[in-house]
Design an enzyme around this catalytic site. Structure first.
Site, PDB file in Angstrom:
ATOM      1  N   HIS A 277     -16.970   5.837   3.160  1.00  0.00           N
ATOM      2  CA  HIS A 277     -15.958   5.112   3.936  1.00  0.00           C
ATOM      3  C   HIS A 277     -15.823   5.845   5.271  1.00  0.00           C
ATOM      4  CE1 HIS A 277     -12.020   2.872   4.431  1.00  0.00           C
ATOM      5  NE2 HIS A 277     -11.919   3.838   5.333  1.00  0.00           N
TER       6      HIS A 277
ATOM      7  N   GLU B 193      -9.396  -3.886   2.018  1.00  0.00           N
ATOM      8  CA  GLU B 193      -8.320  -3.257   1.254  1.00  0.00           C
ATOM      9  C   GLU B 193      -7.200  -4.244   0.942  1.00  0.00           C
ATOM     10  OE1 GLU B 193      -7.900   1.185   2.615  1.00  0.00           O
ATOM     11  OE2 GLU B 193      -8.957   0.076   4.167  1.00  0.00           O
TER      12      GLU B 193
ATOM     13  N   HIS C 102      -8.050   6.774   0.428  1.00  0.00           N
ATOM     14  CA  HIS C 102      -8.905   5.585   0.634  1.00  0.00           C
ATOM     15  C   HIS C 102      -9.347   4.975  -0.702  1.00  0.00           C
ATOM     16  CE1 HIS C 102     -10.416   7.427   4.706  1.00  0.00           C
ATOM     17  NE2 HIS C 102      -9.391   6.613   4.930  1.00  0.00           N
TER      18      HIS C 102
ATOM     19  N   ARG D  97      -9.931  14.427  12.819  1.00  0.00           N
ATOM     20  CA  ARG D  97      -9.734  15.515  11.846  1.00  0.00           C
ATOM     21  C   ARG D  97     -11.019  16.321  11.701  1.00  0.00           C
ATOM     22  NH1 ARG D  97      -7.718  11.333   7.955  1.00  0.00           N
ATOM     23  NH2 ARG D  97      -5.532  11.002   8.452  1.00  0.00           N
TER      24      ARG D  97
ATOM     25  N   GLY E  24     -19.152   2.883   9.382  1.00  0.00           N
ATOM     26  CA  GLY E  24     -20.144   2.574   8.347  1.00  0.00           C
ATOM     27  C   GLY E  24     -20.665   1.153   8.429  1.00  0.00           C
TER      28      GLY E  24
ATOM     29  N   ARG F 228       0.867  -1.180   0.000  1.00  0.00           N
ATOM     30  CA  ARG F 228       0.000   0.000   0.000  1.00  0.00           C
ATOM     31  C   ARG F 228       0.904   1.231   0.000  1.00  0.00           C
ATOM     32  NH1 ARG F 228      -2.920   2.960   4.858  1.00  0.00           N
ATOM     33  NH2 ARG F 228      -4.205   4.360   3.626  1.00  0.00           N
TER      34      ARG F 228
HETATM   35  P1  AMP Z   1     -11.536   1.928  11.004  1.00  0.00           P
HETATM   36  O1  AMP Z   1     -10.655   3.134  10.856  1.00  0.00           O
HETATM   37  O2  AMP Z   1     -12.259   1.562   9.734  1.00  0.00           O
HETATM   38  O3  AMP Z   1     -10.845   0.754  11.651  1.00  0.00           O
HETATM   39  O4  AMP Z   1     -12.696   2.354  12.027  1.00  0.00           O
HETATM   40  C1  AMP Z   1     -12.433   2.590  13.386  1.00  0.00           C
HETATM   41  C2  AMP Z   1     -13.623   3.265  14.018  1.00  0.00           C
HETATM   42  O5  AMP Z   1     -14.813   2.501  13.798  1.00  0.00           O
HETATM   43  C3  AMP Z   1     -13.538   3.387  15.540  1.00  0.00           C
HETATM   44  O6  AMP Z   1     -12.839   4.540  15.914  1.00  0.00           O
HETATM   45  C4  AMP Z   1     -15.007   3.482  15.944  1.00  0.00           C
HETATM   46  O7  AMP Z   1     -15.413   4.840  15.911  1.00  0.00           O
HETATM   47  C5  AMP Z   1     -15.737   2.753  14.850  1.00  0.00           C
HETATM   48  N1  AMP Z   1     -16.320   1.467  15.279  1.00  0.00           N
HETATM   49  C6  AMP Z   1     -15.718   0.267  15.322  1.00  0.00           C
HETATM   50  N2  AMP Z   1     -16.569  -0.684  15.772  1.00  0.00           N
HETATM   51  C7  AMP Z   1     -17.748  -0.055  16.022  1.00  0.00           C
HETATM   52  C8  AMP Z   1     -19.033  -0.457  16.518  1.00  0.00           C
HETATM   53  N3  AMP Z   1     -19.272  -1.736  16.838  1.00  0.00           N
HETATM   54  N4  AMP Z   1     -19.978   0.493  16.639  1.00  0.00           N
HETATM   55  C9  AMP Z   1     -19.740   1.774  16.326  1.00  0.00           C
HETATM   56  N5  AMP Z   1     -18.567   2.216  15.853  1.00  0.00           N
HETATM   57  C10 AMP Z   1     -17.590   1.334  15.700  1.00  0.00           C
END
Ligand code: AMP
Length: 408
Positions: free
Chosen positions: A209, A385, A181, A242, A333, A92
């Site tokens: 995303h 990814e 992304h 951010r 999401g 990546r």
């Molecule tokens: P990512 O950067 O895609 O790994 O997303 C991380 C973020 O997803 C975390 O900081 C949380 O805000 C959110 N997240 C992860 N699991 C959950 C969940 N079960 N419910 C709500 N938000 C979540």
């Protein structure tokens, strides 16, 4: 039999994530993560074919040491970098500027160009480069492929990619909207088309995303036509830490009136803003828990987050003209049903709605959450990814192709 495995490496500023994928059957014989590289408390967590993860603690000085430790773990499982099963390594790379519109087999010229792009991604590209150099030193004869976060967005028309500033100044400093992304937006937009039983060329999709970093994109017939991140990942949606969009004059104001330095403002907007800046938490789970307890700051953070998201959904409906699907992906999401419900609330006029029961279902597969017969499909599509990087790498290297020489 021709080699069928691809090692995917994601080298961050202080971490290396890796996955070994077998492209014959889609299995992942090994996955892992090295964290806190350069600190005394580094950690390597490796999961091989025997499901129990192995952990190593103790200082790992740099990316080179980290990759060597990863290679040793893989060797211990009989999956070492010298394995004849290994077809390629896919890296990546965050910023490909306008130089890289597609995944690219790495040679010295490609390395030099990624290096030239460092001013556009000063935190990420150097780490990506170290990962590539170390991997090449360990297996000089193996094809290595760079898959760029920006590549999917290079199809944006000039009207979306240009900032409204003097083009001569913009071009001199390579200022334009690049977007990030991209690997996720590419994967999810195609997966959404598949979910509808259509080809990517037949559908227009809005991809949301929403992870700790967050971005939206408008994808017409498989090509990105707009995205919310810009020169850097700071623009667009409200994110974990951010700010996303703000009046650029806020920066002048903080400097002139607040007396803050550029570095302080950079840190404020990238690391101490967004959900975290508004309420002290960047994890949506914690924010929902606090809202349930009546916490006002958490409620405001959620509302600002959702308001911005809605504005981008509306904007991308206008950009695309016809929308076939809206796809939610990444940590928030995929998991936060209340965010999806709130983002879609009141958008019936645009043909957008979620079915509360379908929205509440928790599942690992791509699924529709819009009511039966809805004009626009609303979907939850888990992103992958690593699979996308491995697929692009494998497609480029081909089966049984001659290894690329190392010119260094
Ligand atoms: P990512 O950067 O895609 O790994 O997303 C991380 C973020 O997803 C975390 O900081 C949380 O805000 C959110 N997240 C992860 N699991 C959950 C969940 N079960 N419910 C709500 N938000 C979540």
């Amino acid at each position: 039999m021709s080699p069928s495995r691809v090692l995917v490496l994601n080298s961050g500023s202080s971490s290396v994530k890796y996955q070994l994928l077998d492209m014959r059957d889609g299995s992942r014989p090994a996955t892992g993560l090295v964290e806190r590289i350069g600190e005394r408390t580094s950690r390597l967590r490796h999961t091989g074919p025997a499901a129990d993860p192995r952990e190593q603690y103790g200082p790992i000085a740099d990316h080179e040491a980290a990759l060597k430790a990863v290679a040793e773990e893989l060797t211990a499982d009989g999956l070492g970098l010298d394995s004849p099963e290994l077809a390629a390594i896919g890296h990546r790379v965050v910023h490909g500027g306008m130089s890289f519109t597609e995944p690219t087999v790495i040679d010295d010229a490609v390395l030099a160009e990624i290096e030239r792009l460092i001013p556009l991604a000063p935190l990420h590209n150097p780490a990506n480069l170290t990962g590539i150099r170390t991997a090449r030193a360990l297996r000089p004869d193996l094809p290595q492929v760079a898959v760029f976060d920006t590549a999917f967005h290079t199809t944006m028309p000039e009207s979306a990619a240009r900032y409204a500033i003097d083009p001569a100044i913009a071009d001199r400093y390579r200022i334009r909207r690049y977007g990030f992304h991209g690997t996720s937006h590419a994967y999810v937009s195609r997966a959404a088309a598949r979910l509808l039983g259509r080809t990517p060329q037949e559908v227009n999709v809005i991809v949301l995303h929403l992870g700790n970093g967050a971005s939206a994109s408008a994808v017409r017939g498989g090509r990105c036509v707009d995205t919310s991140m810009g020169l850097t990942p700071l623009e667009g949606l409200v994110m974990g830490t951010r700010s996303g969009d703000l009046d650029p004059a806020v920066i002048f104001h903080l400097a002139r009136v607040g007396g803050m330095s550029m570095d302080e403002i950079d840190t404020l907007l990238n690391k101490r803003s967004g959900l975290f800046g508004l309420c002290g938490d960047n994890d949506m789970r914690e924010i929902r828990r606090r809202i349930d307890e009546g916490d006002e700051a958490a409620r405001l953070a959620f509302d600002v987050y959702v308001h911005r998201l809605k504005k981008y959904i509306g904007a991308y409906c206008a950009v695309l003209g016809r929308v076939d699907a809206v796809a939610f992906t990444a940590g928030v999401g995929e998991n936060a049903a209340p965010v999806r419900a709130a983002a879609m609330a009141g958008l019936e006029g645009l043909g957008l709605a979620v079915d509360p029961e379908l929205n509440a279902v928790r599942a690992d597969e791509a699924r529709l959450i819009s009511p039966a017969g809805a004009r626009v499909a609303v979907a939850v599509v888990p992103t992958d990814e690593e699979l996308e990087i491995a697929t692009q790498t494998y497609a480029l290297v081909g089966t049984g192709s001659a290894p690329v020489g190392n010119n260094s």
